[in-house]
Design a protein around this motif. Structure first.
Motif, mmCIF file in Angstrom:
data_model
loop_
_atom_site.group_PDB
_atom_site.id
_atom_site.type_symbol
_atom_site.label_atom_id
_atom_site.label_comp_id
_atom_site.label_asym_id
_atom_site.label_seq_id
_atom_site.Cartn_x
_atom_site.Cartn_y
_atom_site.Cartn_z
ATOM 1 N N VAL A 91 0.868 -1.179 0.000
ATOM 2 C CA VAL A 91 0.000 0.000 0.000
ATOM 3 C C VAL A 91 0.906 1.231 0.000
ATOM 4 C CG1 VAL A 91 -1.888 1.189 1.146
ATOM 5 C CG2 VAL A 91 -1.749 -1.310 1.265
ATOM 6 N N ILE A 92 0.809 2.029 -1.053
ATOM 7 C CA ILE A 92 1.821 3.038 -1.342
ATOM 8 C C ILE A 92 1.218 4.434 -1.461
ATOM 9 C CG2 ILE A 92 3.662 3.701 -2.940
ATOM 10 C CD1 ILE A 92 3.974 0.890 -1.671
ATOM 11 N N ASP A 93 1.886 5.408 -0.860
ATOM 12 C CA ASP A 93 1.639 6.816 -1.155
ATOM 13 C C ASP A 93 2.967 7.410 -1.620
ATOM 14 O OD1 ASP A 93 0.905 9.464 -1.338
ATOM 15 O OD2 ASP A 93 -0.320 9.425 0.470
ATOM 16 N N TRP A 108 6.467 16.530 3.657
ATOM 17 C CA TRP A 108 5.995 15.478 2.772
ATOM 18 C C TRP A 108 6.945 14.300 2.886
ATOM 19 C CZ3 TRP A 108 9.484 13.996 -0.978
ATOM 20 C CH2 TRP A 108 10.494 14.915 -1.295
ATOM 21 N N CYS A 109 6.486 13.147 2.434
ATOM 22 C CA CYS A 109 7.281 11.938 2.587
ATOM 23 C C CYS A 109 6.834 10.896 1.578
ATOM 24 C CB CYS A 109 7.142 11.387 4.010
ATOM 25 S SG CYS A 109 5.453 10.857 4.411
ATOM 26 N N VAL A 110 7.571 9.803 1.527
ATOM 27 C CA VAL A 110 7.189 8.619 0.769
ATOM 28 C C VAL A 110 6.794 7.543 1.772
ATOM 29 C CG1 VAL A 110 7.970 6.798 -0.793
ATOM 30 C CG2 VAL A 110 8.734 9.162 -1.141
ATOM 31 N N SER A 111 5.637 6.930 1.568
ATOM 32 C CA SER A 111 5.141 5.925 2.510
ATOM 33 C C SER A 111 4.919 4.596 1.794
ATOM 34 C CB SER A 111 3.829 6.401 3.145
ATOM 35 O OG SER A 111 3.317 5.423 4.028
ATOM 36 N N ILE A 112 5.541 3.547 2.308
ATOM 37 C CA ILE A 112 5.417 2.200 1.749
ATOM 38 C C ILE A 112 5.042 1.249 2.881
ATOM 39 C CG2 ILE A 112 6.601 0.300 0.587
ATOM 40 C CD1 ILE A 112 8.424 2.315 -0.742
ATOM 41 N N GLY A 113 3.848 0.675 2.789
ATOM 42 C CA GLY A 113 3.391 -0.273 3.794
ATOM 43 C C GLY A 113 3.068 -1.614 3.164
ATOM 44 N N LEU A 114 3.075 -2.656 3.971
ATOM 45 C CA LEU A 114 2.768 -3.997 3.476
ATOM 46 C C LEU A 114 1.774 -4.688 4.394
ATOM 47 C CD1 LEU A 114 3.414 -6.280 1.407
ATOM 48 C CD2 LEU A 114 5.074 -7.132 3.076
ATOM 49 N N LEU A 115 0.681 -5.163 3.796
ATOM 50 C CA LEU A 115 -0.274 -6.030 4.470
ATOM 51 C C LEU A 115 0.113 -7.483 4.213
ATOM 52 C CD1 LEU A 115 -3.653 -4.396 3.366
ATOM 53 C CD2 LEU A 115 -2.764 -4.402 5.691
ATOM 54 N N ILE A 116 0.084 -8.288 5.255
ATOM 55 C CA ILE A 116 0.235 -9.725 5.097
ATOM 56 C C ILE A 116 -0.975 -10.386 5.734
ATOM 57 C CG2 ILE A 116 1.603 -11.767 5.623
ATOM 58 C CD1 ILE A 116 4.085 -10.092 5.614
ATOM 59 N N ASP A 117 -1.696 -11.155 4.939
ATOM 60 C CA ASP A 117 -2.936 -11.792 5.396
ATOM 61 C C ASP A 117 -3.906 -10.746 5.959
ATOM 62 O OD1 ASP A 117 -1.932 -14.292 4.670
ATOM 63 O OD2 ASP A 117 -1.007 -14.582 6.638
ATOM 64 N N GLY A 118 -3.946 -9.577 5.316
ATOM 65 C CA GLY A 118 -4.903 -8.543 5.681
ATOM 66 C C GLY A 118 -4.529 -7.668 6.856
ATOM 67 N N GLU A 119 -3.337 -7.885 7.437
ATOM 68 C CA GLU A 119 -2.916 -7.097 8.593
ATOM 69 C C GLU A 119 -1.645 -6.305 8.264
ATOM 70 O OE1 GLU A 119 -4.485 -6.759 11.446
ATOM 71 O OE2 GLU A 119 -6.080 -8.148 10.835
ATOM 72 N N PRO A 120 -1.554 -5.048 8.754
ATOM 73 C CA PRO A 120 -0.318 -4.288 8.540
ATOM 74 C C PRO A 120 0.871 -5.013 9.163
ATOM 75 C CG PRO A 120 -2.085 -2.864 9.346
ATOM 76 C CD PRO A 120 -2.565 -4.277 9.488
ATOM 77 N N HIS A 121 1.904 -5.247 8.372
ATOM 78 C CA HIS A 121 3.023 -6.049 8.864
ATOM 79 C C HIS A 121 4.347 -5.297 8.877
ATOM 80 C CE1 HIS A 121 4.137 -10.243 9.923
ATOM 81 N NE2 HIS A 121 5.340 -9.802 9.625
ATOM 82 N N LEU A 122 4.550 -4.403 7.934
ATOM 83 C CA LEU A 122 5.779 -3.612 7.939
ATOM 84 C C LEU A 122 5.544 -2.300 7.214
ATOM 85 C CD1 LEU A 122 7.334 -3.683 4.914
ATOM 86 C CD2 LEU A 122 7.718 -6.039 5.609
ATOM 87 N N GLY A 123 6.399 -1.338 7.490
ATOM 88 C CA GLY A 123 6.246 -0.039 6.857
ATOM 89 C C GLY A 123 7.524 0.761 6.876
ATOM 90 N N ALA A 124 7.645 1.648 5.890
ATOM 91 C CA ALA A 124 8.781 2.564 5.809
ATOM 92 C C ALA A 124 8.278 3.918 5.339
ATOM 93 C CB ALA A 124 9.836 2.029 4.847
ATOM 94 N N MET A 221 -1.010 3.299 6.249
ATOM 95 C CA MET A 221 -0.699 1.877 6.350
ATOM 96 C C MET A 221 0.676 1.615 6.961
ATOM 97 S SD MET A 221 -2.057 -0.963 5.981
ATOM 98 C CE MET A 221 -3.463 -0.274 5.100
ATOM 99 N N ALA A 222 1.692 2.298 6.456
ATOM 100 C CA ALA A 222 3.038 2.093 7.004
ATOM 101 C C ALA A 222 3.106 2.534 8.461
ATOM 102 C CB ALA A 222 4.063 2.863 6.171
#
Length: 270
Positions: A91-93, A108-124, A221-222
């Motif tokens: 999930v990216i902005d 402002w920033c860059v946001s990178i998040g990852l869902l695993i099995d529907g749950e937020p699992h990691l982010g930067a 998300m992240a």
């Protein structure tokens, strides 16, 4: 969890951090020549803007993630979704805080998040203006650069600053009543134009909490992972298809979460 799964998650975590930093530097290249950027408005909302930088940075991130993890799904603010039924969904902005970006504000920033099995699992979350990379992974902690994050130990809204805001049409009627209650309790408000950064600041203990009448998933998300790993509390953002539609949003340190939720009232769970 098997060692192979751990290796898989570690690879995604490392890639998220590296990609966020690389994309943020690409964003800085655009930022330095922002007067020449083509700016568009989304719909009829003059405050909701998108630049060619947003589109090109998202395309860059999406292409790189597709090369690295072709089996993963994707949801981006600018280019939409693909394979949302995949186990892993990015999930990216590409630029969270575009209005700040195009107007020369360093929020402002860059946001990178990852869902695993529907749950937020990691982010930067990469903030190149302040040389900060906020990042975290479920069960591994949360950090700004290499320093661990921890939410505030405050027990009352008067002991610090709370971020708040309203942007989308849904929920605006709840904003002023919340502000009145916050000020009546001796609290102070803050807004910098980037939901991802304000969420990261809650995780870092710089803000007590952050309430938005409606937020989109790519904005938070992240950051949701960071807040949880730093000891904070979050509302049920994913109910009623929050991933695609957005929802009211509250993250806060444990000592003030209930106080803020009471100020917001039933609309937080609508």
């Amino acid at each position: 969890m098997t060692s192979q799964q751990l290796l898989d998650i570690n690879a995604r975590y490392a890639s998220a951090k590296a990609l966020a930093l690389e994309a943020a530097q690409l964003g800085m290249d655009f930022y330095r020549k922002r007067e020449a950027l083509t700016i568009e408005h989304k719909g009829d909302d003059l405050q909701d803007v998108v630049s060619i930088a947003d589109k090109q940075i998202e395309a860059f991130i999406r292409e790189r993630l597709t090369q690295l993890f072709p089996e993963d799904g994707f949801l981006g603010e600018e280019s939409g979704s693909a394979d949302l039924g995949a186990r892993c969904v990015w999930v990216i902005d590409p630029i969270d805080g575009t209005a700040c970006f195009v107007n020369g504000l360093h929020n402002w920033c860059v946001s990178i998040g990852l869902l695993i099995d529907g749950e937020p699992h990691l982010g930067a979350i990469a903030d190149p203006n302040h040389n900060e990379l906020f990042h975290g992974c479920l069960g591994k902690g949360a950090f700004v650069n290499d320093a661990p994050l921890k939410v505030s130990a405050a027990t009352h809204v008067g002991q610090g600053v709370t971020a708040t805001g309203t942007f989308h049409p849904r929920g605006k009627e709840h904003f002023i009543p919340f502000m009145e209650k916050l000020l009546a309790e001796g609290g102070m408000f803050f807004r910098n134009g980037s939901g991802a950064l304000m969420t990261a600041y809650v995780a870092a203990g710089r803000l007590l909490g952050y309430y938005e009448t409606e937020l989109k998933s790519w904005d938070c998300m992240a950051g949701l992972v960071l807040v949880k790993e730093a000891g904070g509390r979050v509302n049920d953002f994913f109910r009623n298809d929050g991933l695609l539609l957005g929802n009211p949003y509250l993250v806060a340190c444990p000592g003030v979460y209930s106080q803020l939720a009471e100020m917001i009232g039933p609309s937080l769970d609508d």
